[in-house]
Design a protein around this motif. Structure first.
Motif, PDB file in Angstrom:
ATOM      1  N   MET A 199     -18.653   0.495 -38.544  1.00  0.00           N
ATOM      2  CA  MET A 199     -19.228  -0.831 -38.406  1.00  0.00           C
ATOM      3  C   MET A 199     -18.894  -1.685 -39.628  1.00  0.00           C
ATOM      4  SD  MET A 199     -23.179  -2.017 -37.800  1.00  0.00           S
ATOM      5  CE  MET A 199     -23.668  -2.721 -39.371  1.00  0.00           C
ATOM      6  N   ARG A 240     -18.898 -10.137 -31.011  1.00  0.00           N
ATOM      7  CA  ARG A 240     -19.114  -9.289 -29.817  1.00  0.00           C
ATOM      8  C   ARG A 240     -18.452  -7.919 -29.984  1.00  0.00           C
ATOM      9  NH1 ARG A 240     -18.160 -14.279 -26.142  1.00  0.00           N
ATOM     10  NH2 ARG A 240     -20.316 -14.839 -25.706  1.00  0.00           N
ATOM     11  N   ARG A 286     -19.789  -6.162 -33.822  1.00  0.00           N
ATOM     12  CA  ARG A 286     -21.234  -6.030 -34.083  1.00  0.00           C
ATOM     13  C   ARG A 286     -21.508  -5.919 -35.591  1.00  0.00           C
ATOM     14  NH1 ARG A 286     -24.094  -6.172 -29.016  1.00  0.00           N
ATOM     15  NH2 ARG A 286     -22.360  -6.210 -27.579  1.00  0.00           N
ATOM     16  N   LEU A 298     -26.405 -10.566 -29.059  1.00  0.00           N
ATOM     17  CA  LEU A 298     -25.945 -10.991 -30.378  1.00  0.00           C
ATOM     18  C   LEU A 298     -26.991 -11.754 -31.178  1.00  0.00           C
ATOM     19  CD1 LEU A 298     -22.409 -12.322 -29.380  1.00  0.00           C
ATOM     20  CD2 LEU A 298     -23.043 -10.009 -30.118  1.00  0.00           C
ATOM     21  N   VAL A 353     -28.106 -10.931 -34.809  1.00  0.00           N
ATOM     22  CA  VAL A 353     -27.167 -10.869 -35.942  1.00  0.00           C
ATOM     23  C   VAL A 353     -27.533 -11.954 -36.964  1.00  0.00           C
ATOM     24  CG1 VAL A 353     -24.756 -11.135 -36.664  1.00  0.00           C
ATOM     25  CG2 VAL A 353     -25.298  -9.954 -34.515  1.00  0.00           C
TER      26      VAL A 353
END
Length: 125
Positions: free
Chosen positions: A1, A42, A45, A73, A76
């Protein structure tokens, strides 16, 4: 990530942000326009989005609006970074639920402090 996704079209600023945030230990990826920012959020992430307001193809405010209206989303964190420090931009960003706002020119430490506030300190190593 990826910890931080940067959406910035100015190469010198992007290089600087990549350097200072990477040096602090966060993983960083970047895009250069608003459409790519939405696609990358998207796909990747990220832990947070560092978002310039004045971007090609789609403005940062339009990107923020799209992110906040997307159920997957909207959580975020988004830090707005812009040369346009007018009160209007701050007001619109706040209404769209931006998590922070830093005006260019910025001190590196100001950006680092805001990222720490949104993400916490990076996991070193």
């Amino acid at each position: 990530m990826v910890d931080i996704l940067i959406a910035e079209d100015e190469p010198a600023i992007l290089e600087s942000l990549n350097f200072i945030l990477g040096r602090c230990g966060w993983s960083v990826d970047s895009v250069h326009d608003g459409d790519a920012a939405i696609e990358a959020v998207r796909r990747l992430r990220p832990g947070m989005l560092l978002l310039d307001i004045m971007l090609p193809k789609r403005s940062g405010l339009d990107v923020l609006k799209a992110i906040r209206s997307d159920a997957f989303l909207k959580h975020v964190p988004v830090l707005i970074l812009t040369a346009r420090g007018q009160q209007y931009d701050r007001q619109i960003a706040a209404e769209l639920k931006a998590d922070g706002f830093v005006t260019k020119p910025y001190a590196n430490n100001d950006v680092i402090q805001e990222v720490r506030r949104l993400l916490g300190s990076p996991a070193q190593g």
